[in-house]
Structures are given as structure tokens and as C-alpha cells.
Design a protein around this motif. Structure first.
Motif, PDB file in Angstrom:
ATOM      1  N   HIS A 176       0.900  -0.885   0.043  1.00 44.53           N
ATOM      2  CA  HIS A 176      -0.041  -0.054   0.165  1.00 44.53           C
ATOM      3  C   HIS A 176       0.988   1.343  -0.194  1.00 44.53           C
ATOM      4  O   HIS A 176       0.976   2.146  -0.752  1.00 44.53           O
ATOM      5  N   ARG A 177       1.548   1.095   0.480  1.00 41.43           N
ATOM      6  CA  ARG A 177       2.702   2.514   0.967  1.00 41.43           C
ATOM      7  C   ARG A 177       3.516   2.724  -0.205  1.00 41.43           C
ATOM      8  O   ARG A 177       4.151   3.580  -0.516  1.00 41.43           O
ATOM      9  N   VAL A 178       3.878   1.975  -1.066  1.00 43.82           N
ATOM     10  CA  VAL A 178       5.376   1.752  -2.512  1.00 43.82           C
ATOM     11  C   VAL A 178       4.024   2.674  -3.348  1.00 43.82           C
ATOM     12  O   VAL A 178       4.311   3.027  -4.249  1.00 43.82           O
ATOM     13  N   LEU A 179       3.100   2.085  -3.419  1.00 45.73           N
ATOM     14  CA  LEU A 179       1.751   1.971  -4.572  1.00 45.73           C
ATOM     15  C   LEU A 179       1.798   3.678  -3.637  1.00 45.73           C
ATOM     16  O   LEU A 179       1.244   4.590  -5.289  1.00 45.73           O
ATOM     17  N   GLU A 180       1.662   4.118  -2.792  1.00 45.99           N
ATOM     18  CA  GLU A 180       2.014   5.757  -2.979  1.00 45.99           C
ATOM     19  C   GLU A 180       2.534   6.661  -3.501  1.00 45.99           C
ATOM     20  O   GLU A 180       2.336   7.242  -4.261  1.00 45.99           O
ATOM     21  N   LEU A 192      13.219   2.240 -10.279  1.00 43.57           N
ATOM     22  CA  LEU A 192      13.643   1.536  -9.780  1.00 43.57           C
ATOM     23  C   LEU A 192      13.421   1.436  -8.551  1.00 43.57           C
ATOM     24  O   LEU A 192      13.020   2.005  -7.904  1.00 43.57           O
ATOM     25  N   PHE A 193      12.955   0.430  -7.839  1.00 46.86           N
ATOM     26  CA  PHE A 193      12.341  -0.690  -7.020  1.00 46.86           C
ATOM     27  C   PHE A 193      13.361  -0.922  -6.131  1.00 46.86           C
ATOM     28  O   PHE A 193      13.505  -2.200  -6.204  1.00 46.86           O
ATOM     29  N   LEU A 194      13.443  -0.128  -5.060  1.00 48.05           N
ATOM     30  CA  LEU A 194      14.741  -1.001  -3.889  1.00 48.05           C
ATOM     31  C   LEU A 194      13.594  -0.568  -2.758  1.00 48.05           C
ATOM     32  O   LEU A 194      13.022  -0.242  -2.296  1.00 48.05           O
ATOM     33  N   PHE A 195      14.493  -2.249  -2.379  1.00 44.36           N
ATOM     34  CA  PHE A 195      13.827  -2.197  -0.872  1.00 44.36           C
ATOM     35  C   PHE A 195      15.211  -2.927  -0.060  1.00 44.36           C
ATOM     36  O   PHE A 195      16.431  -3.681  -0.200  1.00 44.36           O
ATOM     37  N   THR A 196      14.790  -2.133   1.342  1.00 49.06           N
ATOM     38  CA  THR A 196      16.276  -2.357   2.268  1.00 49.06           C
ATOM     39  C   THR A 196      15.964  -2.292   3.053  1.00 49.06           C
ATOM     40  O   THR A 196      14.958  -2.685   3.592  1.00 49.06           O
ATOM     41  N   ALA A 197      17.429  -3.230   3.575  1.00 54.67           N
ATOM     42  CA  ALA A 197      17.052  -3.540   5.221  1.00 54.67           C
ATOM     43  C   ALA A 197      18.355  -3.193   5.921  1.00 54.67           C
ATOM     44  O   ALA A 197      19.640  -3.066   4.799  1.00 54.67           O
ATOM     45  N   HIS A 198      19.046  -2.999   7.502  1.00 56.34           N
ATOM     46  CA  HIS A 198      19.696  -3.212   8.317  1.00 56.34           C
ATOM     47  C   HIS A 198      21.146  -4.138   7.515  1.00 56.34           C
ATOM     48  O   HIS A 198      20.801  -5.345   7.566  1.00 56.34           O
ATOM     49  N   SER A 199      22.015  -3.971   7.149  1.00 54.84           N
ATOM     50  CA  SER A 199      23.215  -5.026   6.106  1.00 54.84           C
ATOM     51  C   SER A 199      23.802  -5.118   7.890  1.00 54.84           C
ATOM     52  O   SER A 199      24.544  -4.676   9.251  1.00 54.84           O
ATOM     53  N   ILE A 200      24.510  -6.009   7.969  1.00 49.13           N
ATOM     54  CA  ILE A 200      25.438  -7.001   9.013  1.00 49.13           C
ATOM     55  C   ILE A 200      26.652  -7.225   8.269  1.00 49.13           C
ATOM     56  O   ILE A 200      26.803  -7.836   6.964  1.00 49.13           O
ATOM     57  N   VAL A 221       6.498  -8.545  -2.572  1.00 52.99           N
ATOM     58  CA  VAL A 221       5.443  -6.804  -2.426  1.00 52.99           C
ATOM     59  C   VAL A 221       5.804  -6.883  -4.158  1.00 52.99           C
ATOM     60  O   VAL A 221       4.693  -5.950  -4.434  1.00 52.99           O
ATOM     61  N   ALA A 222       6.773  -7.158  -4.379  1.00 55.98           N
ATOM     62  CA  ALA A 222       6.773  -7.146  -5.702  1.00 55.98           C
ATOM     63  C   ALA A 222       5.954  -7.512  -7.070  1.00 55.98           C
ATOM     64  O   ALA A 222       5.349  -6.576  -8.073  1.00 55.98           O
ATOM     65  N   TRP A 230      13.224  -4.817  -9.962  1.00 54.78           N
ATOM     66  CA  TRP A 230      12.896  -4.251  -8.407  1.00 54.78           C
ATOM     67  C   TRP A 230      14.562  -4.991  -8.526  1.00 54.78           C
ATOM     68  O   TRP A 230      14.891  -6.006  -8.544  1.00 54.78           O
ATOM     69  N   ASP A 231      15.226  -4.575  -7.148  1.00 56.40           N
ATOM     70  CA  ASP A 231      15.731  -5.245  -6.468  1.00 56.40           C
ATOM     71  C   ASP A 231      16.099  -4.422  -4.169  1.00 56.40           C
ATOM     72  O   ASP A 231      15.278  -4.557  -3.871  1.00 56.40           O
TER      73      ASP A 231
END
Length: 336
Positions: A176-180, A192-200, A221-222, A230-231
Motif C-alpha cells: 500500500h505504501r509503495v503504491l502511494e 527501479l524499486f529498492l527494498f532495504t534492510a540493515h546490513s550485518i 511486494v513486487a 526491483w532489487d
């Protein structure tokens, strides 16, 4: 439901924690570094980041999550599982209680566990406001709870929600938020749609579970939105000599520009709440990178304490609570 008679549903909601005031930054950073004080240079760098974003709202958001989760549980759980044997009195206690504990600042997880023990809690479910499991995230929260319980003589039973990377409600909330942001794009099919998280650290991610869970979230989501490009990317790598998993979001933006993209939407799937690493890493640093590269960068708004995310937490907590088995003494009493 494996409910100890007379026992409310007890929940321990956990988050990373953040300092409130300038003078709290150093002890907070020292706790993150496992008791090793930061160098003056590292301390100044972190203080400057807080100065640039204004102030992290993480504590307020986490508190709101706890209050709203308790309200949601109390609105949906049966108030009285058994018929009244006597008057409940003038004040009715709800069937759920949510306690709040954070990893690196007050109220610490150990402080929350102690409060639960003092309240006579017999069993509890824990959940972390982070959807993906790694040895540097969810596992460390579990360790802190188990250590606190051991120091108190194991006063109550405990179960933990370990991950929810593909929970349907979580995926729907993200979509829903990506669609916004899709609506704001000039050419959605070319973005391009990037999905991020904390690196470890790479050594903590050798089994690949964490990376796979983050990619599962992105893929769901994609697929839901039919995104053509996306990536996944990583952010917030620690300042240590060891290698951390990548690519960093700024490196991925460099690559996106070289690939001919003109618009990028970034969604911090690993961070449900707004805080320093969303505001600084994405809204400041990544935006500066995008501007230098001539990219238009949009960020998806966070889940925070919104009702759709609270419903995800409520569903996960109830499922985990239902996995409890009644203590042997209680089970025997039911048949005696």
C-alpha cells in the motif's frame, strides 16, 4: 488457547531504543558497542547525525505501538474466558498487557522482564519490531530476555515471534505504501524499486537466512504490485574493519544511474519505524547521492504505529500465544 486460568495475555514488545537527549548519546553508543566507549571521532559523527535529522522519534513510535497493540488485543480477546464466580469489582482489567523493552536504552529489556516478574507474570510472548531474523538482530533480543530470566530464576515461560518476512498483512501494508509512491512517478514502468534492510557483518550472515528473508519480503511486494524492476540493497553498515553485506544503497544508486534509471523508490522493509537510520541514511545521505547522480529518489513512508501494522503485530502475538502448552499441573487439574 493455552491460557493459564486467570492469567492475562502478557506481551513483551521490543525495539532498538534511542537516546532522548544529547548527553545520552555516549552511553547509548557504548551499549551498542558492548561496553566499549566510542572514540571522540565516532561519538562526534553520531552526534552530528542526530543534529542533522533533528531528533529520532523511535521511542515515541515504539511506545505508541505498545499502547495500540495492547488496545487491539483487549478489543479482540475474550474478556472473561470463564463465567463469573464473583463480582469483578468496580475496575475491570483487560485480558492483555503489553510491556515495552528496548535493546540499547531505557527501558532496557532486562528492566521490562523484571517488571513483568514483579507483576507475577506466568507466561509471555515476545515480539521485536523487526520482521527478519539474523544472529545480530532477533537472536540478540532473545539472548537478552533469556539472560534476564535466568538472573531472576526463570519466573515465567517465554515464547518469541522470530520472524514474519512474508506475513500477508505485513506485505499488504508495505505494498500500500509503495503504491502511494507509484502514483507520484512520471514513468512507473521504467523506475527501479529498492527494498532495504540493515546490513550485518558477512560472518554473521553466512547461512544466508537473513538475506533470503529480506528478498522474500521484496519479492512478495513486487509480485503483488507487478513491479517490473526491483532489487534489494543494504544500509547502515557498522563502522568496523570487517566486511558487511552489500551492496550499500548508495552503491546501488550509483549502479542504477549507470543502468539508465531516472527514478528510484526506496522502501526500508527492515525498519518498520522512522528513526535515525531511516532519516539520515535514506532521507539525507541517499538523497544527496541521488541528487549528485541526477536521480529522482522517493522514499516509502514507514509503518510506524499505523493500524495496519498493529494488526500484523496483534495476529503474530495471538498465534504465538496459542502455541503455549498448559503447564502439567494445570492440565492435570482439568482432568481431576
Amino acid at each position: 488457547m493455552a491460557q493459564i486460568p486467570g492469567e492475562p495475555m502478557n506481551v513483551l514488545l521490543m525495539a532498538y531504543g534511542t537516546p532522548y537527549r544529547q548527553e545520552e548519546i555516549e552511553p547509548y553508543y557504548t551499549d551498542i558497542r558492548r561496553g566499549r566507549p566510542p572514540s571522540p571521532e565516532l561519538l562526534a559523527e553520531l552526534a552530528e547525525r542526530y543534529h542533522l535529522i533533528g531528533r529520532s522519534p523511535l521511542s515515541e513510535i515504539t511506545y505508541a505501538q505498545a499502547v495500540r497493540l495492547e488496545a487491539a488485543l483487549n478489543a479482540t480477546l475474550p474478556l472473561y474466558p470463564q463465567p463469573f464466580q464473583s463480582s469483578p469489582g468496580p475496575r475491570v482489567r483487560g485480558p492483555a498487557r503489553v510491556y515495552l523493552g528496548t535493546k540499547h536504552w531505557h527501558p532496557f529489556i532486562a528492566e521490562a522482564v523484571q517488571a513483568m516478574a514483579q507483576d507475577g507474570v506466568k507466561q509471555a510472548v515476545g515480539i521485536v519490531a523487526a520482521p527478519h531474523f539474523s544472529s545480530r538482530s532477533i537472536a540478540e533480543y532473545r539472548e537478552k530476555v533469556e539472560k534476564a530470566l535466568a538472573e531472576l530464576g526463570h519466573p515465567f515461560r517465554f515464547r518469541l515471534v522470530e520472524a514474519y518476512p512474508d506475513h500477508p498483512g505485513y506485505i499488504q501494508a508495505l505494498a500500500h505504501r509503495v503504491l502511494e509512491q507509484v502514483w507520484r512517478l512520471r514513468e512507473p514502468g521504467r523506475a527501479l524499486f529498492l527494498f532495504t534492510a540493515h546490513s550485518i557483518p558477512e560472518k554473521s550472515a553466512q547461512d544466508g537466512v537473513y538475506q533470503a528473508q529480506v528478498r522474500t519480503t521484496a519479492e512478495r511486494v513486487a509480485q503483488k504490485l507487478g513491479l517490473a524492476h526491483w532489487d534489494t540493497a543494504w544500509q547502515s553498515a557498522g563502522r568496523t574493519p570487517e566486511p558487511w553485506i552489500g551492496p550499500d544503497v548508495n552503491e546501488r544508486l550509483e549502479e542504477a544511474a549507470a543502468q539508465g534509471y531516472q527514478e528510484v523508490v526506496v522502501t526500508a522493509v527492515g525498519f518498520p519505524s522512522d528513526h535515525l537510520e531511516v532519516f539520515y541514511d535514506l532521507d539525507y545521505e541517499a538523497q544527496n547521492t541521488a541528487a549528485r547522480l541526477g536521480l529522482r529518489l522517493l522514499r516509502t513512508r514507514s509503518l510506524n504505529a499505523d493500524p495496519d501494522y498493529i494488526e500484523v503485530l496483534r495476529d503474530l502475538v495471538v498465534r504465538e500465544w496459542n502455541a503455549f502448552e498448559l503447564p502439567k499441573a494445570e492440565t492435570a487439574g482439568q482432568h481431576g
